[in-house]
Design a protein around this motif. Structure first.
Motif, PDB file in Angstrom:
ATOM      1  N   ASN A 281      33.795  35.918  38.126  1.00  0.00           N
ATOM      2  CA  ASN A 281      35.037  36.662  37.943  1.00  0.00           C
ATOM      3  C   ASN A 281      35.063  37.221  36.522  1.00  0.00           C
ATOM      4  O   ASN A 281      35.068  36.488  35.549  1.00  0.00           O
ATOM      5  CB  ASN A 281      36.226  35.745  38.189  1.00  0.00           C
ATOM      6  CG  ASN A 281      37.541  36.465  38.161  1.00  0.00           C
ATOM      7  OD1 ASN A 281      37.616  37.627  37.772  1.00  0.00           O
ATOM      8  ND2 ASN A 281      38.583  35.775  38.586  1.00  0.00           N
ATOM      9  N   LYS A 282      35.085  38.517  36.389  1.00  0.00           N
ATOM     10  CA  LYS A 282      35.023  39.175  35.079  1.00  0.00           C
ATOM     11  C   LYS A 282      36.256  38.894  34.219  1.00  0.00           C
ATOM     12  O   LYS A 282      36.208  39.023  33.003  1.00  0.00           O
ATOM     13  CB  LYS A 282      34.876  40.681  35.260  1.00  0.00           C
ATOM     14  CG  LYS A 282      33.685  41.080  36.102  1.00  0.00           C
ATOM     15  CD  LYS A 282      32.620  41.690  35.274  1.00  0.00           C
ATOM     16  CE  LYS A 282      31.488  42.233  36.106  1.00  0.00           C
ATOM     17  NZ  LYS A 282      30.528  41.282  36.525  1.00  0.00           N
ATOM     18  N   GLN A 283      37.371  38.508  34.842  1.00  0.00           N
ATOM     19  CA  GLN A 283      38.592  38.237  34.095  1.00  0.00           C
ATOM     20  C   GLN A 283      38.626  36.818  33.520  1.00  0.00           C
ATOM     21  O   GLN A 283      39.476  36.514  32.708  1.00  0.00           O
ATOM     22  CB  GLN A 283      39.808  38.466  34.983  1.00  0.00           C
ATOM     23  CG  GLN A 283      39.957  39.917  35.376  1.00  0.00           C
ATOM     24  CD  GLN A 283      41.160  40.134  36.269  1.00  0.00           C
ATOM     25  OE1 GLN A 283      41.695  39.191  36.838  1.00  0.00           O
ATOM     26  NE2 GLN A 283      41.574  41.379  36.386  1.00  0.00           N
TER      27      GLN A 283
ATOM     28  N   SER B   3      28.905  36.585  45.541  1.00  0.00           N
ATOM     29  CA  SER B   3      29.840  37.628  45.132  1.00  0.00           C
ATOM     30  C   SER B   3      29.832  38.683  46.215  1.00  0.00           C
ATOM     31  O   SER B   3      28.787  39.275  46.514  1.00  0.00           O
ATOM     32  CB  SER B   3      29.416  38.235  43.796  1.00  0.00           C
ATOM     33  OG  SER B   3      30.265  39.314  43.471  1.00  0.00           O
TER      34      SER B   3
ATOM     35  N   ARG C 163      33.060  31.605  28.315  1.00  0.00           N
ATOM     36  CA  ARG C 163      31.963  32.419  28.852  1.00  0.00           C
ATOM     37  C   ARG C 163      30.771  32.400  27.896  1.00  0.00           C
ATOM     38  O   ARG C 163      30.922  32.472  26.687  1.00  0.00           O
ATOM     39  CB  ARG C 163      32.434  33.855  29.065  1.00  0.00           C
ATOM     40  CG  ARG C 163      31.377  34.774  29.639  1.00  0.00           C
ATOM     41  CD  ARG C 163      31.919  36.161  29.873  1.00  0.00           C
ATOM     42  NE  ARG C 163      32.863  36.189  30.969  1.00  0.00           N
ATOM     43  CZ  ARG C 163      32.510  36.318  32.246  1.00  0.00           C
ATOM     44  NH1 ARG C 163      31.257  36.394  32.566  1.00  0.00           N
ATOM     45  NH2 ARG C 163      33.424  36.350  33.186  1.00  0.00           N
TER      46      ARG C 163
ATOM     47  N   LYS D 223      29.003  30.866  33.048  1.00  0.00           N
ATOM     48  CA  LYS D 223      28.931  32.296  33.332  1.00  0.00           C
ATOM     49  C   LYS D 223      29.701  32.579  34.626  1.00  0.00           C
ATOM     50  O   LYS D 223      29.111  32.697  35.695  1.00  0.00           O
ATOM     51  CB  LYS D 223      27.479  32.732  33.465  1.00  0.00           C
ATOM     52  CG  LYS D 223      27.274  34.217  33.388  1.00  0.00           C
ATOM     53  CD  LYS D 223      25.796  34.523  33.427  1.00  0.00           C
ATOM     54  CE  LYS D 223      25.285  34.633  32.016  1.00  0.00           C
ATOM     55  NZ  LYS D 223      23.902  35.099  31.955  1.00  0.00           N
TER      56      LYS D 223
END
Length: 93
Positions: A47-49, A25, A54, A44
């Motif tokens: 990318n948070k989007q 990252s 998840r 997991k």
């Protein structure tokens, strides 16, 4: 910027036996792990989007022939099969 470095280990018949994954990252190493068929991992994504699947635990069933960046998995909470990107997987702590 998210990404993964993949190293595949095969047997004499060119069948994938083991994969080593290094997840990055912003050009920093986030995690490093290896797995083979039958291993239990967790979905997991870096990318948070990416919210789909998840934090679900999976068992690796096999590798996709045409696209080696994806694996066939079985979700342990529902026993259903699915396909997940390798760079979205992480080792269970």
């Amino acid at each position: 910027m998210y990404g993964a470095s993949l190293m595949f280990f095969t047997d004499e018949d060119s069948v994938i036996q083991k994969v080593e994954v290094k997840r990055y990252s912003k050009n920093e190493l986030v995690s490093k792990f290896s797995f083979c068929i039958g291993s239990e991992l967790i979905v997991k994504p870096l990318n948070k989007q990416k919210l789909k699947n998840r934090d679900r635990r999976v068992r690796i069933l096999g590798f996709i022939e045409k696209n080696h960046n994806r694996v066939r998995v079985r979700y342990l909470d529902t026993n259903r099969n699915g396909i997940v990107d390798i760079d979205d997987l992480d080792a269970i702590e």
